[in-house]
Design an enzyme around this catalytic site. Sequence first.
Site, PDB file in Angstrom:
ATOM      1  NE  ARG A  74      -2.489  -1.352   3.407  1.00 55.55           N
ATOM      2  CZ  ARG A  74      -2.744  -1.129   4.626  1.00 55.55           C
ATOM      3  NH1 ARG A  74      -3.665  -0.319   4.969  1.00 55.55           N
ATOM      4  NH2 ARG A  74      -1.952  -1.541   5.584  1.00 55.55           N
ATOM      5  CD  GLU A 102     -22.265  -3.245  -1.233  1.00 57.47           C
ATOM      6  OE1 GLU A 102     -22.630  -2.179  -0.968  1.00 57.47           O
ATOM      7  OE2 GLU A 102     -21.215  -3.837  -1.445  1.00 57.47           O
ATOM      8  CG  HIS A 150     -22.413   9.779   6.318  1.00 59.99           C
ATOM      9  ND1 HIS A 150     -23.860   9.667   6.292  1.00 59.99           N
ATOM     10  CD2 HIS A 150     -21.806   8.828   6.153  1.00 59.99           C
ATOM     11  CE1 HIS A 150     -23.914   8.126   6.086  1.00 59.99           C
ATOM     12  NE2 HIS A 150     -22.943   7.699   5.884  1.00 59.99           N
ATOM     13  CB  CYS A 177     -25.408   5.020   9.341  1.00 59.82           C
ATOM     14  SG  CYS A 177     -24.400   3.514   9.008  1.00 59.82           S
TER      15      CYS A 177
END
EC number: 2.1.1.14
Length: 765
Positions: A16, A615, A704, A736
Amino acid sequence: MALSHNLGFPRIGRDRELKKALEAHWRGELSEADLRSTGQQLRSAHWQLQKDAGIDLLPVGDFAWYDQVLTHSLMFGVIPERFRPHAGKPTLQTLFGMARGTVSKESTCCAGAHAQEMTKWFDTNYHYLVPEFTKNQQFALSWEQLFEEVNEAIALGHSVKPVVIGPLTYLWLGKAKGEAFNRLDLLESLLPVYGEVLQRLASLGVEWVQLDEPILSLDLPQEWKSAFERAYNLLQRDPLKKLVATYFAGLEDNLGLAASLPVDGLHIDLVRAPEQFPSILDRLPAYKVLSLGVVNGRNVWRTDLEKVLAILQQAQQRLGDRLWVAPSCSLLHSPVDLSREDRLDDELKGWLAFAVQKCEEVALLTLALNDPQNSKVQLALEKSRAIQASRDASTRIHKADVQARLAAVTAQDSQRRSAFAERIKVQREHLQLPLFPTTTIGSFPQTTAIRLARQSFKAGKLTEAEYTEAMYSEIRHAVEVQENLGLDVLVHGEAERNDMVEYFAEQLDGYAFTRFGWVQSYGSRCVKPAVIYGDLSRPRAMTVDWIRYAQSLTSKVMKGMLTGPVTMLMWSFPRDDISREQQARQLALAIRDEVMDLERAGIRIVQIDEAAFREGLPLRKAQWGEYLNWATEAFRLCASGVADETQIHTHMCYSEFNDVIESIAAMDADVITIETSRSDMELLDAFEAFDYPNEIGPGVYDIHSPRVPDAKDMAKLLRKAARRIPVQRLWVNPDCGLKTRGWPETEAALINMVVAAQTLRREFA
Ligand code: GLN
Ligand code: ZN
């Protein structure tokens, strides 16, 4: 001779490196020059890896500083007004601004500009930045990266094939901003820029270009199909041989269109849509190259080389030199290099292949076509045969008890004892909740202290007892806060969970974990999905001790918190030897055991999160029904063992429900909490039109954002919801989990949320 090529290599680096360099640069700890040099080193290392693996034609243009769609927006000059530099060309800072937004303290042209929207790349877990088009959109070649990288690769002596997103897919991925218009109207002005790009590439000595048009695997409106013919007839005049690449699903009704475009080659995905072969051979004009994507670019398993070779040989008989061999799609969606894995046992490791190994497989298959007697080929085929045989016979994979249990499942098992109307009465009696009951979605802030405790425990610096006590103390804190706030249904806060899938996967048999199997999700963000390798089962209870402890601290209702079977599956690398449906059913039974154990421990509400339910929808509408059937069935199988008075909740955090509302209802959860705050409750239209029968908690504030929501605003949203949904069926909750937030803002927001619920209770009393 058949030719091997690759559609794209992961750019993030096997350790990474790109992620680390980007984040250091954003923190101001790494100069742009050093960032650029990291990028260059990664590109050259990745080309070399592919060449060493035996790939003939290497992709260029698969590298991106943040996202390849964003790179295209810069290349075509599709830079929203708020980011446009006053003078001169866009810079790397322009690019990062578009990707991440800019903070207002910067004294540049675009201070305080919000980032471009991000959304999922087809049905993958990769997210791209949505191009923003305006009605009078101008296109102009504005970014040199592709040409620079082509030069870089050529200077290193590589044979390259630049990869460019095709004009129709690029337009499709974007959104019209401002005054409404059809973005297809932009095609005519966009194509000249493609012409320029192709000219430039030709002048660098390139022979082939790959134009990615994955939207050919979607259900396309007629005007888009017609636009394909128009666009490619025009592009035909520009230089270079063109390979149109499609992937992620079959071409189906677009097969004729794709096969007859006036280009020099077509790539199809035979992993996702094997049924396209051999019919494609009859449809392809005799001058065209056919690239067959036979190595799965989206999963981690070794290819069954013999099986694939038989298909390739059949293609070779018809195509001869016009056959190319490739992964199914860009390897962007694969982890980088299996050889990095030092903690997997040899047998399991032998079953896996990451991007580097996938390139070796592509090269080997090509060699097998071109030089069948080559000893390397014979050896590899033998090895592949042995791997397939060992997987077929492995008792680590195939578990008689799991299979027997699955075979004994009856229709009754996925049916609650009574219908919702009946059981809700019992539940109301049992739970004694007020109108507009308040709750949260499960997680509370994951503080540094929690993360440190987990790290220390994993590193052996905390004993199990010390770690448990640290988590118990977090639970005590969470319960105390919730009691003080006056919430009605409490949660334990999920402090002990690193991730909502991994936490459960680690406790199930049949899952394996890699150390370096990272895949880019967006920008510098990577995920490391767990690998389902065998039949799944739950050896012992996973959450009961935590939840029981939390319940012991309060007389209020404590909600048990689980991740559902569909989400577990969607966010893992699945097996390729049995269907997704079968894996979902195995997961459902494992989670069902946990639900039952929670009920036995006296827990009255169990929430089963299905964040990834939507999804999982296939790209093609025709296949939706089948998916929705098994996905709802899996959920019901895990949720339906309980008595009537046990209330089952589910949570889904997204807003497009119109398409799937009937299936959501078929899941038959007693309560569903969903995201609605950002769409101003618009999403509830779907619930109104369909008359969703069970209870709903439409999220009243956006977790968020760090902004503390107003009680008045939340009350307003609730009134709006109450116009569509009977108030007896409404819950009050954030949209959420709160794990990414801090405690002060969380408490402030929840105080206001409780006030909003109280206001509504008074109004509807
Ligand atoms: N229970 C999980 C949480 O609160 C749900 C997260 C999610 O849906 N993404 O974090
Ligand atoms: Zn959520």
